[in-house]
Design a protein around this motif. Structure first.
Motif, short mmCIF file in Angstrom:
data_model
loop_
_atom_site.label_atom_id
_atom_site.label_comp_id
_atom_site.label_asym_id
_atom_site.label_seq_id
_atom_site.Cartn_x
_atom_site.Cartn_y
_atom_site.Cartn_z
N VAL A 76 0.86 -1.19 0.00
CA VAL A 76 0.00 0.00 0.00
C VAL A 76 0.89 1.24 0.00
O VAL A 76 1.87 1.31 0.73
CB VAL A 76 -0.93 0.00 1.22
CG1 VAL A 76 -1.78 1.27 1.27
CG2 VAL A 76 -1.81 -1.23 1.20
N ARG A 77 0.53 2.22 -0.83
CA ARG A 77 1.33 3.44 -0.91
C ARG A 77 0.43 4.67 -0.70
O ARG A 77 -0.77 4.61 -0.88
CB ARG A 77 2.04 3.55 -2.26
CG ARG A 77 3.07 2.44 -2.47
CD ARG A 77 3.93 2.71 -3.67
NE ARG A 77 4.90 1.66 -3.89
CZ ARG A 77 5.83 1.70 -4.85
NH1 ARG A 77 5.89 2.72 -5.66
NH2 ARG A 77 6.68 0.70 -4.99
N TRP A 78 1.10 5.74 -0.33
CA TRP A 78 0.39 7.01 -0.10
C TRP A 78 1.03 8.09 -0.96
O TRP A 78 2.25 8.15 -1.13
CB TRP A 78 0.46 7.44 1.36
CG TRP A 78 -0.35 6.56 2.27
CD1 TRP A 78 -1.61 6.76 2.70
CD2 TRP A 78 0.08 5.33 2.88
NE1 TRP A 78 -2.02 5.73 3.52
CE2 TRP A 78 -1.01 4.84 3.65
CE3 TRP A 78 1.25 4.59 2.82
CZ2 TRP A 78 -0.94 3.67 4.37
CZ3 TRP A 78 1.33 3.40 3.52
CH2 TRP A 78 0.25 2.95 4.29
N ARG A 79 0.19 8.92 -1.51
CA ARG A 79 0.67 10.05 -2.30
C ARG A 79 -0.09 11.31 -1.87
O ARG A 79 -1.21 11.22 -1.38
CB ARG A 79 0.47 9.82 -3.82
CG ARG A 79 1.37 8.71 -4.37
CD ARG A 79 2.84 9.11 -4.33
NE ARG A 79 3.70 8.10 -4.92
CZ ARG A 79 4.28 7.13 -4.25
NH1 ARG A 79 4.07 7.04 -2.93
NH2 ARG A 79 5.06 6.26 -4.85
N GLN A 80 0.53 12.45 -2.07
CA GLN A 80 -0.06 13.74 -1.66
C GLN A 80 -0.32 14.58 -2.90
O GLN A 80 0.58 14.81 -3.70
CB GLN A 80 0.89 14.51 -0.73
CG GLN A 80 0.33 15.80 -0.20
CD GLN A 80 -0.59 15.58 0.97
OE1 GLN A 80 -0.41 14.64 1.74
NE2 GLN A 80 -1.58 16.43 1.15
N CYS A 81 -1.56 15.02 -3.09
CA CYS A 81 -1.86 15.94 -4.19
C CYS A 81 -1.35 17.33 -3.82
O CYS A 81 -1.40 17.74 -2.67
CB CYS A 81 -3.37 16.00 -4.46
SG CYS A 81 -4.04 14.47 -5.15
N GLN A 82 -0.85 18.06 -4.84
CA GLN A 82 -0.30 19.40 -4.58
C GLN A 82 -1.00 20.40 -5.47
O GLN A 82 -1.46 20.06 -6.53
CB GLN A 82 1.19 19.42 -4.87
CG GLN A 82 1.97 18.48 -3.94
CD GLN A 82 3.47 18.61 -4.14
OE1 GLN A 82 3.94 19.59 -4.70
NE2 GLN A 82 4.21 17.64 -3.69
#
Length: 360
Positions: free
Chosen positions: A354-360
């Protein structure tokens, strides 16, 4: 305002607020974010790898592991270290769930005496209670928790891991830096408006110095006519008075630069979002999640928290380029969801974390 013009006061206030927010987010908050991410990265390692980093950090201080000194301890592993005539017992407890208390310190102090060591170092990725620290100082035991451990082992961590941690921390504080810049500019505009409003309406204007008028030629002195002589037929007319030019009205200052217009537009958009009711915000979140779930690369999308969107992916490939870009493109259309966090769930059966990403 304080002897300054409204424009100068606004520039000083905006610049001071920007420098303060830059230090807060760029230095203070970044250091905390990197430390938290570093602790999480160490917790994700195998205990042997993390213990190896701790031993390297102790080796930097001159300690060398004694041969065949490793033995199981209380929930961890103990190492006997040597530095000249000094013998130090090191105990490492892996995992962030540890909460070292007085009982842990007493047990470790007994182990230090049994090993014939002169000092002890108790290391954990978790935390230590305040009373445990006081007791450790009494027994000459050095307690090192996760927040103080990461700066010591960071120089020995893999370069790729350090880059990931710093990139993760930069993504976490980028939102705060943007908000700080916008608020700094807004503060400058407020100071300018207050300064302009507080200026006295009848402030004296600088006197206008009129150009000196050309000298008027003096009229000839009339001579007394002799007896029987006729008086002159005409007399010299007086010169018209010279009027001073009226002072020009000062032009009202206006901001025409692109940064000011962009800041005003951002403030207006934030104000519109603030007017939304809770029901409208919930509806917008549901619509955004539904649009993300309709993507070809997604099976489903639900909100787990106010800022985390869990996306069930069709495939584990292309995590960083495909579904992340498409989902963030949808979320950035909603101002309150612009900086949402994406939790990317791979399909069942695929060996993809499982991975996490941040919208900018």
């Amino acid at each position: 305002m304080f002897g300054l013009s409204p424009l100068v006061a606004a520039v000083v206030a905006a610049l001071g607020a920007f420098l303060l927010s830059h230090w807060w987010f760029g230095v203070h908050r970044r250091r905390k974010a990197e430390t938290s991410a570093g602790i999480a990265a160490l917790a994700g390692m195998k205990w042997r790898e993390c213990a190896g980093l701790v031993l390297q950090a102790m080796g930097e201080k001159g300690y060398v592991e004694a041969p065949s000194s490793r033995q199981p301890g209380d929930g961890g592993t103990e190492f006997l270290l040597v530095k000249g005539d000094e013998r130090c017992l090191l105990s490492y407890k892996h995992g962030t769930a540890y909460r070292l208390g007085e009982a842990n310190v007493r047990d470790f102090a007994n182990a230090v005496q049994l090993q014939g060591a002169t000092s002890g170092v108790l290391v954990t990725l978790g935390s230590a209670e305040g009373f445990a620290r006081d007791l450790a100082r009494r027994y000459d035991v050095d307690l090192i928790d996760g927040r103080s451990l990461w700066p010591q082992v960071e120089p020995f961590a893999p370069a790729a891991l350090i880059e990931d941690i710093r990139a993760h921390a930069a993504r976490q504080i980028s939102h705060g830096q943007r908000i700080g810049g916008i608020l700094s500019l807004a503060l400058g505009l407020v100071v300018f408006g207050l300064g302009s409003a507080l200026q006295p309406a009848g402030a004296p204007e600088p006197p206008v110095v009129a150009a000196p008028a050309a000298p008027t030629p003096a009229a000839p002195t009339a001579s007394v006519p002799a007896a029987g002589a006729e008086a002159p037929a005409t007399a010299t007319a007086p010169a018209p008075p010279v009027e001073a030019p009226a002072p020009a009205a000062p032009a009202s200052p206006q901001f025409q630069d692109e940064a000011s217009r962009a800041a005003n537009a951002a403030l207006e958009e934030l104000a519109e979002v603030a007017k939304l009711t809770d029901q409208e915000r919930t509806q917008r979140r549901l619509v955004a999640a539904s649009r993300v779930a309709d993507l070809e690369t997604a099976n489903n999308a639900i909100w787990s928290t106010q800022s985390t969107l869990v996306i069930s992916m069709v495939s584990g490939d292309g995590i960083d380029k495909g579904i992340v870009n498409d989902a963030c493109a949808i979320l950035t259309e909603y101002e309150e969801l612009r900086y949402s966090r994406l939790q990317l769930e791979p399909p069942a059966g695929e060996n993809v974390p499982v991975r996490w990403r941040q919208c900018q």
